[in-house]
Design an enzyme around this catalytic site. Structure first.
Site, PDB file in Angstrom:
ATOM      1  N   ILE A  35      82.288  15.131  30.035  1.00  0.00           N
ATOM      2  CA  ILE A  35      83.602  15.049  30.686  1.00  0.00           C
ATOM      3  C   ILE A  35      84.181  16.461  30.887  1.00  0.00           C
ATOM      4  O   ILE A  35      84.596  16.829  31.984  1.00  0.00           O
ATOM      5  CB  ILE A  35      84.604  14.246  29.819  1.00  0.00           C
TER       6      ILE A  35
ATOM      7  N   THR B 189      87.057  15.988  23.678  1.00  0.00           N
ATOM      8  CA  THR B 189      86.161  15.546  22.617  1.00  0.00           C
ATOM      9  C   THR B 189      86.531  14.118  22.211  1.00  0.00           C
ATOM     10  O   THR B 189      87.512  13.562  22.687  1.00  0.00           O
ATOM     11  CB  THR B 189      86.310  16.420  21.364  1.00  0.00           C
TER      12      THR B 189
ATOM     13  N   LYS C  52      89.748   9.216  22.839  1.00  0.00           N
ATOM     14  CA  LYS C  52      90.203   7.872  22.466  1.00  0.00           C
ATOM     15  C   LYS C  52      90.544   7.767  20.997  1.00  0.00           C
ATOM     16  O   LYS C  52      91.273   6.884  20.583  1.00  0.00           O
ATOM     17  CB  LYS C  52      89.195   6.800  22.875  1.00  0.00           C
TER      18      LYS C  52
ATOM     19  N   GLY D 147      74.328   6.286  30.562  1.00  0.00           N
ATOM     20  CA  GLY D 147      75.387   7.130  29.979  1.00  0.00           C
ATOM     21  C   GLY D 147      76.736   6.435  29.932  1.00  0.00           C
ATOM     22  O   GLY D 147      77.764   7.082  29.712  1.00  0.00           O
TER      23      GLY D 147
ATOM     24  N   GLU E 236      78.745   4.586  24.396  1.00  0.00           N
ATOM     25  CA  GLU E 236      78.762   5.611  23.352  1.00  0.00           C
ATOM     26  C   GLU E 236      77.330   5.763  22.840  1.00  0.00           C
ATOM     27  O   GLU E 236      76.497   4.875  23.055  1.00  0.00           O
ATOM     28  CB  GLU E 236      79.652   5.137  22.192  1.00  0.00           C
TER      29      GLU E 236
ATOM     30  N   ASP F 222      87.388  -0.350  21.636  1.00  0.00           N
ATOM     31  CA  ASP F 222      87.904   0.490  22.717  1.00  0.00           C
ATOM     32  C   ASP F 222      88.728  -0.309  23.709  1.00  0.00           C
ATOM     33  O   ASP F 222      89.738   0.171  24.207  1.00  0.00           O
ATOM     34  CB  ASP F 222      86.744   1.200  23.410  1.00  0.00           C
TER      35      ASP F 222
ATOM     36  N   LYS G  51      92.756   0.035  24.751  1.00  0.00           N
ATOM     37  CA  LYS G  51      93.319  -0.072  26.098  1.00  0.00           C
ATOM     38  C   LYS G  51      94.456  -1.084  26.102  1.00  0.00           C
ATOM     39  O   LYS G  51      95.507  -0.873  26.722  1.00  0.00           O
ATOM     40  CB  LYS G  51      92.213  -0.526  27.045  1.00  0.00           C
TER      41      LYS G  51
ATOM     42  N   GLY H  31      82.470   6.856  33.797  1.00  0.00           N
ATOM     43  CA  GLY H  31      81.738   7.898  34.504  1.00  0.00           C
ATOM     44  C   GLY H  31      82.507   9.194  34.400  1.00  0.00           C
ATOM     45  O   GLY H  31      83.746   9.211  34.413  1.00  0.00           O
TER      46      GLY H  31
END
Ligand code: ADP
Ligand code: ASP
Ligand code: MG
Length: 870
Positions: free
Chosen positions: A569, A650, A674, A712, A715, A726, A730, A847
């Site tokens: 990222i 990170t 996150k 990809g 995780e 996760d 959200k 992505g």
């Protein structure tokens, strides 16, 4: 007689038209025409008398018009008259302009190239020489006999320069004079050495020698190039009265008289005059005090009614802020006298503050030009009505420039007994005057509870002492509560004539300071509204200057960025920044500077901004061991850029734990981390979409998971995704955005990690055993398909029940959730108004490009918050 031949014809200005002409060297044409226009305006009232005077002059009967009455000399004494009315152009060359023999030659060339009929050149000492002279005195009065060697060094510096420049008789006569002067100085220094003290007139006599020598050398060089040139020891001409405040006031009438007398003894067309030095009415040598040569030039300009005074220095003109402190400062093409005065008073040492008054009296424009860049037109200082140009109109900012004064202390006299008592302010300031301290700014609120003022730091001790003793009784009686000192302050002034009656200027100024987390200690604005002065802590001063400077559009909205985690990222973000930086800078005035990139092992730091086209190579070549504290300090503590943002790319909870500290320091934080549970976008969001959009019966569940991992989207350990945490995060973010106060622990989550695999030691072990559970998922899917449904893993926020949950649900094949493909995310809003048909928001949810794009848009939101056009 030679004297008679000179007048009047040789001194009549050879003007091609009725208007005085401007012909400074390398003048650009638009500026020249502007100046001519300006001078036409200035003189159109005088024209009639000038024409008749001109006619008579051509006939050889030299009477001058009423506007130059002061010039008339008694003809019976047959004196040579000093011609005035715009024939003179005055130049002043600062110390750096004459710093070496090469530079002196260069200056001579500039003088030769000026086509004016009369030229008066004021020259400073060679650079550093005045400091050397003060040092001689300091050494002698400290009884340090190295003053002798230091005097020899001064001699040697000038001997070498003269040897480079002159030859024959000129050289011999200059060296003889230099030799005599230095011997005399040594004798004087010896006396100072014995006495252990130097009087002011001794000091002034000594330090003025730098100008005596530079003017003589320059005049020889100018004469060598064929000009009719004399050097003037201004001590014979310029008469000044000392004042109580370490300043001098010129005696214009006496100086003008002496100038005319000097000229009648030394008629010539080019005069090289010493800056800085003058005499008292008793003919005792003195000086105009530090940096006083600009003032000398202005006085000479006024005495000659010069058509222009050009101050030559080492910068292109007056900048919107000190160019040593703000690299983005811009040249100001025009300044009003008032603005120039305010700028110079508040620390823009490109011009001595007292330069303005003498020239303003006769509307003489001042040009500030760069001797090292003749192509640059410089800054013109003149009446505001004359200098309205298209450039200025475009430069809409009401603030022209900023200046700072360092080493200032605040004094605060406070007490309830001050309110309504006449004479308190007078008592305070007369005490301050008695210790000879200079008050730089004053602020008193109308409650009259306190009077606060700024003085130079070196004077504050004496000020505090005198106030304590003068107000002893009031302090003891409690009418005054305290005399407090705030040391280590700086003054920042915003200057601009257009600030007057423009609402919102101070709001913008203080807003910029607030956004850069700068605390303002005191404020003052006079009712002329040309200046707003704020006092800040000294260590904040440069940052404050840069923050306000960039806020008024004089430079880009500059943000110092630190990128933490240049992985997938972070790396993509850096590439996006690289691609967009030029457009952002040119079209949107946003200057994003990546001052540091840090991974977990190595980091790369830069003083001016990392070249993003090579950041990967640079990380390898110039990287150092990662140290988050040093990194943060570097990015935030640069003092060059007012705003800082740290972008945490990170998934590291240690980094997230620093946010609080960073925010407290005024650092902005943008993150998709996150673990911080606050990221506006994260990579996972789309993982489960991807899995269920592709779990359509052609592949087993474990194969789809493996494929997502391969692409990809997951995780490193897909259990982190399949556990649903996760998605739960959200849900928390959406719930909180909707006003619910939910915690992660409030969200029931249906985990997709089969119970027996939750304890698997590694991601590999988990992936290896996952196929054993394909059967269960396949059954679920088949059941749904048989009923015409699809499986979707969803997060639900129920605003009415104030709850959230995460679970695997079945949807009809025509439901929007069933239409998803790839790693798209979809959100359905079912509300009172969107009841039958929910409002659907859909788009890619995973992505690197998308996530980095999300961070990028947050960076732009920050820039817009900081003042960039949005
Ligand atoms: P000189 O020896 O020619 O008189 P000074 O050192 O006195 O030169 O003044 C020129 C210097 O003033 C420049 O080199 C620059 O660093 C400094 N300076 C401070 N503020 C400003 C400003 N706003 N614009 C231009 N120069 C400035
Ligand atoms: N030489 C003097 C000084 O350095 C005057 C000047 O250069 O303006 O203060
Ligand atoms: Mg100067």
């Amino acid at each position: 007689m030679a004297r008679q031949q000179l007048i009047p014809t040789r001194l009549i200005p050879q003007l091609p038209c009725p208007y005085p002409r401007i012909s400074t060297c390398q003048q650009n044409s638009s500026l020249t025409s502007r100046l001519n226009r300006l001078i036409v305006q200035r003189h159109h009232f005088e024209w009639t008398s000038f024409v008749s005077q001109w006619g008579r002059r051509e006939l050889g009967c030299g009477h001058v018009s009423s506007s130059v009455k002061a010039v008339l000399l008694d003809e019976s004494k047959e004196k040579i008259r000093l011609p005035k009315v715009d024939m003179w152009s005055v130049h002043k060359f600062g110390g750096t302009c004459v710093g070496t023999s090469e530079r002196i030659k260069n200056v001579a060339e500039v003088i030769v190239n000026d086509g004016s009929d009369g030229k008066l050149v004021v020259v400073s000492a060679m650079s550093k020489v005045t400091d050397m002279m003060y040092d001689l005195i300091y050494k002698a009065q400290s009884r340090d006999d190295s003053y002798i060697a230091a005097a020899d060094a001064v001699f040697e510096k000038h001997r070498l320069t003269a040897t480079d420049l002159l030859d024959g008789e000129d050289l011999a006569s200059f060296l003889a004079q230099l030799h005599d002067d230095v011997n005399n100085l040594k004798a004087m220094l010896h006396a100072i050495y014995i006495a252990g003290h130097a009087t002011e007139s001794f000091s002034d006599f000594i330090v003025g020698h730098g100008e005596l020598w530079s003017a003589q050398m320059l005049s020889y060089v100018v004469r060598k190039s064929g000009l009719d040139c004399k050097w003037m020891d201004t001590r014979e001409v310029l008469i000044v009265n000392p004042t109580s405040s370490n300043q001098v006031d010129p005696d214009f009438v006496e100086s003008e008289k002496r100038l005319e007398e000097w000229f009648s003894r030394n008629p010539c067309k080019t005069i090289v005059a010493t800056g800085f030095v003058a005499s008292t009415p008793q003919n005792i040598p003195t000086t105009l005090k530090r940096d006083g040569s600009d003032f000398s030039a202005a006085i000479m300009g006024a005495l000659l009614r010069a058509r222009q005074v050009t101050i030559w220095t080492d910068v292109n003109g007056v900048y919107s802020a000190d160019p040593r402190k703000v690299s983005e400062a811009v040249i100001l093409r025009t300044l009003s006298y008032q603005e120039a005065w305010e700028m110079s008073y508040f620390g823009a040492n490109v011009l001595h503050p007292r330069t303005i008054i003498p020239v303003m009296r006769y509307d003489i424009p001042i040009m500030i030009r760069n001797i090292f860049n003749l192509a640059s037109p410089g800054t013109m200082i003149c009446q505001p009505s004359m200098n309205v140009s298209e450039d200025d109109q475009k430069l809409d900012s009401p603030v022209k420039g900023f200046a700072t004064i360092d080493n200032v202390a605040l004094v605060n006299v406070e007490g309830t007994g001050m309110a309504g008592v006449p004479g308190t302010a007078s008592a305070i300031f007369s005490a301050v005057k008695d210790v000879g301290a200079n008050v730089i700014m004053i602020s008193q609120a109308s409650s009259e509870h306190s009077v606060c003022f700024a003085v130079p730091e070196k004077e504050v001790k004496a000020v505090a002492e005198v106030l304590q003793s003068r107000f002893r009784q009031a302090l003891d009686a409690g009418r005054l509560s305290q005399v407090a000192i705030v040391p280590n302050c700086s003054i920042l002034a915003a200057v601009g004539q257009k600030m007057a009656s423009t609402p919102g200027v101070s709001a913008t100024l203080f807003n910029a300071l607030a956004k850069a987390s700068i605390n303002v200690r005191a404020i003052a604005q006079g009712c002329s509204e040309y200046n707003i002065t704020v006092v800040v802590k000294r260590e904040d001063c440069i940052r404050a200057l840069r923050a306000v400077h960039s806020r008024f559009y004089l430079s880009k909205t500059t943000i110092a960025m630190g990128i933490i985690g240049p992985g997938l990222i972070g790396g993509t973000l850096l590439d996006q920044l690289r691609d967009q930086a030029a457009v952002l800078k040119e079209e949107f005035n946003i200057d994003l500077r990546v001052m540091g990139i840090t991974g977990s092992r190595g980091m790369l730091l830069s003083e001016v901004g990392i070249d993003l086209s090579r950041w990967r190579e640079l990380m390898k070549e110039n990287g150092e061991i990662a140290d988050l504290e040093k990194f943060t300090h570097h990015v935030h503590g640069n003092h060059f850029i007012p705003n800082t943002v740290l972008v945490d790319c990170t998934a590291d909870s240690n980094v997230a734990s620093c946010y609080y500290d960073w925010l407290r320091k005024g650092i902005h934080v943008i993150t998709p981390n996150k673990k911080a549970n606050s990221g506006p976008l994260d990579q996972v969001t789309g993982t489960l979409s991807y899995i269920f959009n592709n779990f359509i019966g052609t592949q087993s569940f474990s194969e789809v998971v493996a494929e997502a991992k391969q692409a990809g989207y997951t995780e490193p350990d897909p259990r982190d995704d399949l556990s649903g945490t996760d998605v739960a995060r959200k849900v928390i973010i959406l719930a909180r955005e909707s006003g619910l106060k939910l915690e992660l622990s409030d969200i029931p989550v249906q985990s997709l990690v089969p119970e027996p695999l939750r304890a698997s030691a590694s991601a590999e072990a988990f992936m290896k055993r996952l196929p054993q559970f394909d059967q269960d998922m396949a059954k679920e899917r088949q059941k749904a398909e048989d009923a015409g449904d699809v499986l979707r893993y969803v997060g639900v926020v129920d605003a009415v029940r104030q709850e959230g949950r995460v679970e695997l649900r079945r949807y009809k094949k025509d439901h929007p959730f069933a239409q998803l493909s790839g790693s798209d995310n979809i959100i359905a809003f079912t509300t009172t108004r969107y009841k039958e048909q929910p409002l659907i928001v859909r788009g890619p949810g995973a992505g690197a490009q998308v996530t980095a794009g999300g961070i990028f848009s947050d960076i732009l939101r920050l820039a817009s918050y900081l003042g960039a056009p949005s």
